[in-house]
Design an enzyme around this catalytic site. Structure first.
Site, mmCIF file in Angstrom:
data_model
loop_
_atom_site.group_PDB
_atom_site.id
_atom_site.type_symbol
_atom_site.label_atom_id
_atom_site.label_comp_id
_atom_site.label_asym_id
_atom_site.label_seq_id
_atom_site.Cartn_x
_atom_site.Cartn_y
_atom_site.Cartn_z
ATOM 1 N N TYR A 1 0.824 -1.213 0.000
ATOM 2 C CA TYR A 1 0.000 0.000 0.000
ATOM 3 C C TYR A 1 0.858 1.262 0.000
ATOM 4 O O TYR A 1 0.504 2.260 -0.650
ATOM 5 C CB TYR A 1 -0.954 -0.009 1.196
ATOM 6 C CG TYR A 1 -2.237 -0.752 0.922
ATOM 7 C CD1 TYR A 1 -3.253 -0.167 0.179
ATOM 8 C CD2 TYR A 1 -2.426 -2.044 1.407
ATOM 9 C CE1 TYR A 1 -4.434 -0.851 -0.068
ATOM 10 C CE2 TYR A 1 -3.601 -2.732 1.164
ATOM 11 C CZ TYR A 1 -4.599 -2.124 0.427
ATOM 12 O OH TYR A 1 -5.769 -2.795 0.163
ATOM 13 N N HIS B 1 -8.717 1.254 -0.537
ATOM 14 C CA HIS B 1 -9.124 1.219 0.863
ATOM 15 C C HIS B 1 -10.640 1.130 1.018
ATOM 16 O O HIS B 1 -11.141 1.081 2.144
ATOM 17 C CB HIS B 1 -8.593 2.449 1.608
ATOM 18 C CG HIS B 1 -7.140 2.353 1.954
ATOM 19 N ND1 HIS B 1 -6.137 2.707 1.077
ATOM 20 C CD2 HIS B 1 -6.513 1.917 3.080
ATOM 21 C CE1 HIS B 1 -4.967 2.512 1.654
ATOM 22 N NE2 HIS B 1 -5.164 2.033 2.865
#
Length: 256
Positions: free
Chosen positions: A29, A44
């Site tokens: 991420y 997300h």
């Protein structure tokens, strides 16, 4: 699209804790956010499939640590990354190559090689083996309240939920229903694994060797984006296995 990512350790031996997927998740991420903040934000969203997965972290040679808290690795460290979305691969790998220095669980590595791997032309009927265990869950009432229950290959719901999950990913990826939606999994070997995915939160999942038969599109999505749930936190990656496997534990799920 799948890739082998090879890392040179700063120190040898280097530690590999048993519960390490969340460290790899953080690395993925962070590198995606570095290259494409909008894509990182969209990933997300808890309501959409993430459409990527990755293996457990491995080493060329390894042994159990003296305190049994994990493994000691020798040589290079490596892991595999797979996605059905080219933009995700571009952002993650671009972020890795732009900043090849990596810290994982206090160990320091340098990304030495990112290698694209060839994909099989056909998956229907092939023997598959997990590179990270497969997680499948449902809700069951316990003590008057619905609670998350981890399913296993000995339960018919395991196959039903796995198939429904693959269909959801297929629709998210293509915008249409799969051609047939048929799926049969013949489990040849099954080994449970209990992993801590967050402090105090555990997931029971399964290392499997199995044959997948049915809709080629569903099998392809599983191969690229992961089988089962929680792929973006390190579950459900498989590879094609050409070795012969003695059947020890068998399960079967067929849904039309």
């Amino acid at each position: 699209m799948r890739f082998a990512i090879r890392l040179l350790p700063e120190n040898e031996p280097f530690r590999i804790p048993f519960n390490h997927q969340h460290y790899l998740q953080g690395l993925i991420y962070r590198r995606i956010q570095r290259m494409d903040p909008d894509l990182s934000l969209s990933l997300h969203n808890p309501k959409v499939p993430k459409l990527f997965t990755y293996s457990l972290f491995m080493a060329e040679k390894r042994e159990l640590a003296g305190d049994k808290s994990g493994l000691l690795g020798y040589g290079h460290g490596f892991f595999y990354f797979s996605t059905a979305v080219p933009e995700i691969a571009e952002a993650f790998l671009g972020g890795l190559l732009q900043k090849p220095e990596v810290e994982l669980w206090g160990e320091h590595f340098t990304v030495e090689e990112v290698k694209a791997l060839a994909e099989p032309e056909k998956l229907n009927g092939r023997k598959l083996v997990t590179l990270s265990p497969i997680a499948v869950t449902t809700k069951r009432v316990q003590f008057g309240k619905p609670r998350t229950y981890d399913l296993g290959p000995g339960e018919p719901e395991f196959y039903e939920h796995l198939r429904e999950n693959l269909i959801e990913k297929y629709v998210a990826l293509t915008g249409k229903a799969p051609e047939s939606g048929e799926l049969e999994l013949e489990v040849l070997l099954a080994k449970p694994k209990r992993l801590e995915v967050k402090p105090g939160i555990y997931q029971r999942a399964w290392h499997l060797v199995f044959r997948g038969r049915g809709d080629e599109g569903l099998l392809r999505v599983g191969y690229l984006a992961g089988f089962g749930e929680k792929n973006s936190i390190g579950f459900g990656m498989v590879k094609v296995d050409g070795r012969r496997t003695k059947v020890r534990k068998r399960g079967r799920g067929i849904y039309d």
